[in-house]
Design a protein around this motif. Structure first.
Motif, PDB file in Angstrom:
ATOM      1  N   ILE A 138       5.887  45.180  30.660  1.00 40.49           N
ATOM      2  CA  ILE A 138       4.454  45.192  30.366  1.00 40.49           C
ATOM      3  C   ILE A 138       3.915  43.808  30.682  1.00 40.49           C
ATOM      4  O   ILE A 138       4.136  42.854  29.935  1.00 40.49           O
ATOM      5  N   GLY A 139       3.188  43.730  31.814  1.00 46.09           N
ATOM      6  CA  GLY A 139       2.705  42.433  32.263  1.00 46.09           C
ATOM      7  C   GLY A 139       1.375  42.045  31.669  1.00 46.09           C
ATOM      8  O   GLY A 139       1.019  40.873  31.609  1.00 46.09           O
ATOM      9  N   GLY A 140       0.610  43.024  31.263  1.00 44.46           N
ATOM     10  CA  GLY A 140      -0.705  42.768  30.683  1.00 44.46           C
ATOM     11  C   GLY A 140      -1.176  44.026  29.984  1.00 44.46           C
ATOM     12  O   GLY A 140      -0.513  45.061  29.999  1.00 44.46           O
ATOM     13  N   ALA A 141      -2.344  43.958  29.373  1.00 43.66           N
ATOM     14  CA  ALA A 141      -2.845  45.099  28.619  1.00 43.66           C
ATOM     15  C   ALA A 141      -3.129  46.272  29.544  1.00 43.66           C
ATOM     16  O   ALA A 141      -3.793  46.111  30.576  1.00 43.66           O
ATOM     17  N   PRO A 142      -2.634  47.480  29.233  1.00 44.38           N
ATOM     18  CA  PRO A 142      -2.999  48.654  30.023  1.00 44.38           C
ATOM     19  C   PRO A 142      -4.471  48.986  29.810  1.00 44.38           C
ATOM     20  O   PRO A 142      -5.117  48.477  28.897  1.00 44.38           O
ATOM     21  N   GLY A 143      -4.975  49.878  30.636  1.00 46.26           N
ATOM     22  CA  GLY A 143      -6.404  50.134  30.597  1.00 46.26           C
ATOM     23  C   GLY A 143      -6.891  50.942  29.429  1.00 46.26           C
ATOM     24  O   GLY A 143      -8.100  50.975  29.173  1.00 46.26           O
ATOM     25  N   ASP A 144      -6.005  51.598  28.692  1.00 44.34           N
ATOM     26  CA  ASP A 144      -6.466  52.515  27.652  1.00 44.34           C
ATOM     27  C   ASP A 144      -5.934  52.215  26.256  1.00 44.34           C
ATOM     28  O   ASP A 144      -6.262  52.936  25.314  1.00 44.34           O
ATOM     29  N   MET A 145      -5.076  51.229  26.095  1.00 42.25           N
ATOM     30  CA  MET A 145      -4.562  50.917  24.763  1.00 42.25           C
ATOM     31  C   MET A 145      -4.037  49.494  24.736  1.00 42.25           C
ATOM     32  O   MET A 145      -3.841  48.854  25.775  1.00 42.25           O
TER      33      MET A 145
ATOM     34  N   ALA B 137       9.987  44.963  21.147  1.00 35.56           N
ATOM     35  CA  ALA B 137      10.230  44.376  22.468  1.00 35.56           C
ATOM     36  C   ALA B 137      11.616  43.744  22.530  1.00 35.56           C
ATOM     37  O   ALA B 137      12.039  43.056  21.601  1.00 35.56           O
ATOM     38  N   ALA B 138      12.307  43.988  23.651  1.00 38.53           N
ATOM     39  CA  ALA B 138      13.629  43.388  23.828  1.00 38.53           C
ATOM     40  C   ALA B 138      13.522  41.913  24.159  1.00 38.53           C
ATOM     41  O   ALA B 138      14.395  41.125  23.816  1.00 38.53           O
ATOM     42  N   ALA B 139      12.446  41.523  24.825  1.00 39.67           N
ATOM     43  CA  ALA B 139      12.240  40.117  25.185  1.00 39.67           C
ATOM     44  C   ALA B 139      10.754  39.891  25.384  1.00 39.67           C
ATOM     45  O   ALA B 139      10.021  40.790  25.805  1.00 39.67           O
ATOM     46  N   VAL B 140      10.315  38.682  25.063  1.00 42.33           N
ATOM     47  CA  VAL B 140       8.918  38.295  25.292  1.00 42.33           C
ATOM     48  C   VAL B 140       8.909  37.083  26.201  1.00 42.33           C
ATOM     49  O   VAL B 140       9.719  36.162  26.062  1.00 42.33           O
ATOM     50  N   LEU B 141       7.991  37.116  27.166  1.00 40.06           N
ATOM     51  CA  LEU B 141       7.871  36.038  28.139  1.00 40.06           C
ATOM     52  C   LEU B 141       6.503  35.387  28.009  1.00 40.06           C
ATOM     53  O   LEU B 141       5.520  36.038  27.645  1.00 40.06           O
ATOM     54  N   ASP B 142       6.483  34.092  28.323  1.00 40.48           N
ATOM     55  CA  ASP B 142       5.217  33.376  28.287  1.00 40.48           C
ATOM     56  C   ASP B 142       4.361  33.746  29.491  1.00 40.48           C
ATOM     57  O   ASP B 142       4.856  34.216  30.530  1.00 40.48           O
ATOM     58  N   MET B 143       3.078  33.531  29.351  1.00 36.59           N
ATOM     59  CA  MET B 143       2.138  33.726  30.443  1.00 36.59           C
ATOM     60  C   MET B 143       1.709  32.354  30.977  1.00 36.59           C
ATOM     61  O   MET B 143       1.467  31.450  30.173  1.00 36.59           O
ATOM     62  N   PRO B 144       1.638  32.198  32.287  1.00 37.32           N
ATOM     63  CA  PRO B 144       1.982  33.171  33.338  1.00 37.32           C
ATOM     64  C   PRO B 144       3.501  33.346  33.453  1.00 37.32           C
ATOM     65  O   PRO B 144       4.271  32.510  32.978  1.00 37.32           O
ATOM     66  N   ILE B 145       3.927  34.410  34.122  1.00 34.76           N
ATOM     67  CA  ILE B 145       5.345  34.744  34.184  1.00 34.76           C
ATOM     68  C   ILE B 145       6.093  33.746  35.057  1.00 34.76           C
ATOM     69  O   ILE B 145       5.682  33.446  36.188  1.00 34.76           O
ATOM     70  N   ASP B 146       7.172  33.212  34.506  1.00 33.08           N
ATOM     71  CA  ASP B 146       8.088  32.374  35.269  1.00 33.08           C
ATOM     72  C   ASP B 146       9.091  33.292  35.959  1.00 33.08           C
ATOM     73  O   ASP B 146       9.835  34.026  35.300  1.00 33.08           O
ATOM     74  N   GLU B 147       9.125  33.278  37.283  1.00 35.12           N
ATOM     75  CA  GLU B 147       9.938  34.234  38.031  1.00 35.12           C
ATOM     76  C   GLU B 147      11.428  34.094  37.724  1.00 35.12           C
ATOM     77  O   GLU B 147      12.144  35.088  37.582  1.00 35.12           O
ATOM     78  N   MET B 148      11.913  32.872  37.609  1.00 39.23           N
ATOM     79  CA  MET B 148      13.333  32.682  37.329  1.00 39.23           C
ATOM     80  C   MET B 148      13.684  33.234  35.951  1.00 39.23           C
ATOM     81  O   MET B 148      14.728  33.888  35.771  1.00 39.23           O
ATOM     82  N   ALA B 149      12.828  32.992  34.963  1.00 41.64           N
ATOM     83  CA  ALA B 149      13.089  33.518  33.624  1.00 41.64           C
ATOM     84  C   ALA B 149      13.031  35.041  33.617  1.00 41.64           C
ATOM     85  O   ALA B 149      13.837  35.704  32.963  1.00 41.64           O
ATOM     86  N   LEU B 150      12.069  35.612  34.351  1.00 40.76           N
ATOM     87  CA  LEU B 150      11.945  37.065  34.407  1.00 40.76           C
ATOM     88  C   LEU B 150      13.213  37.701  34.967  1.00 40.76           C
ATOM     89  O   LEU B 150      13.782  38.623  34.378  1.00 40.76           O
TER      90      LEU B 150
ATOM     91  N   VAL C  62      10.255  44.639  28.136  1.00 32.83           N
ATOM     92  CA  VAL C  62      10.015  43.214  28.290  1.00 32.83           C
ATOM     93  C   VAL C  62       8.506  43.024  28.376  1.00 32.83           C
ATOM     94  O   VAL C  62       7.833  43.726  29.146  1.00 32.83           O
ATOM     95  N   MET C  63       7.977  42.082  27.609  1.00 29.82           N
ATOM     96  CA  MET C  63       6.524  41.892  27.551  1.00 29.82           C
ATOM     97  C   MET C  63       6.152  40.448  27.847  1.00 29.82           C
ATOM     98  O   MET C  63       6.892  39.524  27.503  1.00 29.82           O
ATOM     99  N   THR C  64       5.001  40.291  28.472  1.00 22.30           N
ATOM    100  CA  THR C  64       4.373  38.968  28.556  1.00 22.30           C
ATOM    101  C   THR C  64       3.197  38.969  27.586  1.00 22.30           C
ATOM    102  O   THR C  64       2.301  39.810  27.689  1.00 22.30           O
ATOM    103  N   VAL C  65       3.244  38.071  26.635  1.00 23.52           N
ATOM    104  CA  VAL C  65       2.204  38.025  25.607  1.00 23.52           C
ATOM    105  C   VAL C  65       1.862  36.570  25.313  1.00 23.52           C
ATOM    106  O   VAL C  65       2.701  35.671  25.506  1.00 23.52           O
ATOM    107  N   PRO C  66       0.658  36.314  24.843  1.00 26.24           N
ATOM    108  CA  PRO C  66       0.325  34.942  24.436  1.00 26.24           C
ATOM    109  C   PRO C  66       1.122  34.534  23.205  1.00 26.24           C
ATOM    110  O   PRO C  66       1.654  35.382  22.472  1.00 26.24           O
TER     111      PRO C  66
END
Length: 511
Positions: free
Chosen positions: A53-60, A94-107, A78-82
């Motif tokens: 989940i890279g960002g908020a979907p359009g309906d929820m 969530a199994a893992a949370v990533l910072d925004m913007p996404i770091d490709e190596m970490a992803l 895996v989610m990117t969240v503030p």
């Protein structure tokens, strides 16, 4: 490649396309969904291995979508969240949370870590069981683990370790201990392994914690533990290295208070739960495997186990030891079942099996191959030695009556065995036999002979000249089948000759 596609969910088209291109360039199979409804539909139809989940979907809300996915599926999310929403994402499963913007190596390091879980049978496949015996992964929920757990804190500095313990003690449902690297390695060598290792990446020297992680992950005793690494914020470029070395998560130092400690405890709890789920799945798989080759009544190996092992002993080259087999049958066992019932018959079988097993040293073994039929495989024994051991086994069975559970204590049955022996590949001088008796019991005067019309085995095997050695697995199986036929023929002759005796298969000297 990770099994199954990776579902990318993002309401922004630019973000979806960017993530899709990155994943495809790394040889993953990306799917995309704009809304939560599309994502849930794809979850059922495409059965992805992972949801990103890279960002908020359009309906929820993105966290609501994560909660719905993990509530009904074992697919890791895996989610990117503030920063301010990381705890909510972890609580949603969530199994893992990533910072925004996404770091490709970490992803990609996160994806590779989840890939390892899949290969180990831990991660699920859209909620369905994958091929083989492993079960699907348990969702990444934040509740306390189901049993008391242990965590070993390796900070390299006693004060830092005490700070970690003080922060985690009220938040993490686990027994927390502090140790230095040397003690951790020594305890692992003795089998004293915690559920979780929390290791500082840098201790006395930069990277020595990562070397400790690699060492512990390489050892059989500790490789299935959960691992988390603590990095200094100035060293976050080492996150992908830590994950690739086998860490399940990476924390930043300074998590000893407030929301940072809450988040750290949630992430460590998720690691422990994943580790316990993996343990349970390995144990279940081992039970399933054992059921395939263990007789549940007697605990002995069954035919499925015994025949391939016998074939292995019947193949090889010159100089390999021979192999003897003893086919055994409980005399008049049907009368036990008919007169006392099948429960009594089962008790007799279990007791006889235990007595036989106690007589046979490794690498030999006893297997139950039929209702009241047993097979003993004796690698390296010549005919005389095998016959002597067979008589000991028969004496152990008949020497003490078998008491039936739930019956009059005075009621006990004397059980006897008939047995037939055949030997394979003993070679010159290895199958010397005298025509008398072994161990004071009748062995059988003269040869127990049998003609094999139309046999498909490669040639006749004559004891007088030594059996040819198998050099191919198929020949080993054929030799094992022929050996069993000869032992069965000797057993049949023993039963026809009055039971309670041992017969040895011998070819006619002139054959």
């Amino acid at each position: 490649m990770i099994e199954g596609p990776i579902l990318v969910v993002d309401g922004a088209a630019t973000n979806r396309i960017t993530l899709k291109v990155r994943l495809a360039a790394a040889c993953y199979q990306p799917l995309t969904a704009r809304t939560g409804a599309e994502a849930l539909e794809a979850l059922e139809g495409a059965r992805p291995s992972m949801v990103l989940i890279g960002g908020a979907p359009g309906d929820m809300d993105a966290i609501e979508l994560c909660r719905r996915i993990t509530a009904g599926s074992a697919v890791p999310v895996v989610m990117t969240v503030p920063q301010e929403r990381r705890i909510a994402a972890l609580e949603a499963g969530a199994a893992a949370v990533l910072d925004m913007p996404i770091d490709e190596m970490a992803l990609f390091a996160r994806i590779r870590g989840l890939m390892r879980n899949q290969l180990a049978g831990v991660a699920g496949h859209g909620g369905a069981h994958g091929p083989g015996l492993a079960e699907g992964q348990q969702p990444f929920h934040h509740e306390a683990p189901p049993r008391p757990c242990t965590a070993l804190l390796i900070a390299g500095d006693a004060g830092v370790g005490l700070g970690w313990r003080h922060a985690l003690l009220p938040r993490l449902s686990a027994h927390l201990r502090i140790a230095d690297p040397e003690r951790a390695l020594a305890e692992a060598a003795m089998g004293m392994v915690p559920d979780l290792y929390l290791v500082a990446a840098d201790m006395l020297q930069p990277g020595d914690g990562l070397r400790l992680l690699s060492e512990l992950r390489s050892r059989r005793s500790s490789r299935n533990a959960a691992f988390a690494v603590v990095l200094d914020p100035a060293r976050l470029e080492m996150m992908s290295v830590a994950l690739d070395l086998g860490a399940g998560d990476v924390l930043t130092s300074g998590f000893t208070g407030g929301k940072a400690a809450d988040e750290a405890a949630l992430r460590l709890t998720a690691l422990i739960r994943r580790k316990l789920a993996a343990d349970a799945q390995r144990e279940a798989a081992e039970r399933e495997r054992s059921l395939a080759w263990i007789d549940p009544l007697t605990g002995l190996p069954n035919r499925r186990f015994a025949l391939p092992r016998l074939a292995e002993h019947c193949q090889g080259g010159p100089g390999r030891p021979g192999c003897a087999v003893v086919a055994m049958d409980i005399d008049r066992f049907k009368e036990v079942n008919d007169r006392y019932g099948h429960a009594a018959g089962d008790a007799v079988l279990a007791e006889i099996a235990a007595r036989l097993e106690r007589c046979v040293p490794a690498p030999g073994f006893v297997a139950r191959v039929g209702g009241e039929e047993f097979l003993t495989v004796l690698p390296g024994l010549a005919e005389a030695e095998a016959a002597e051991l067979a008589q000991i086994m028969r004496a152990q069975v008949s020497g003490t009556a078998v008491h039936l559970p739930g019956r009059d204590p005075g009621l006990a049955l004397r059980i006897t065995l008939s047995a037939g022996i055949a030997c394979h590949g003993a070679g010159p001088g290895g199958a010397a036999h005298s025509g008398g008796a072994y161990g004071g019991s009748q062995v059988g005067e003269g040869p127990a002979t049998l003609i094999h019309p139309g046999e498909s085995h490669a040639g006749r095997l004559h004891a007088g000249e030594g059996q040819p050695w198998a050099s191919h697995p198929d020949t080993g199986r054929a030799a094992a089948a022929a050996l069993l036929e000869r032992a069965d023929a000797a057993l049949l002759r023993a039963k026809r000759s009055g039971r309670d005796r041992l017969m040895v298969w011998r070819e006619e000297a002139a054959a």
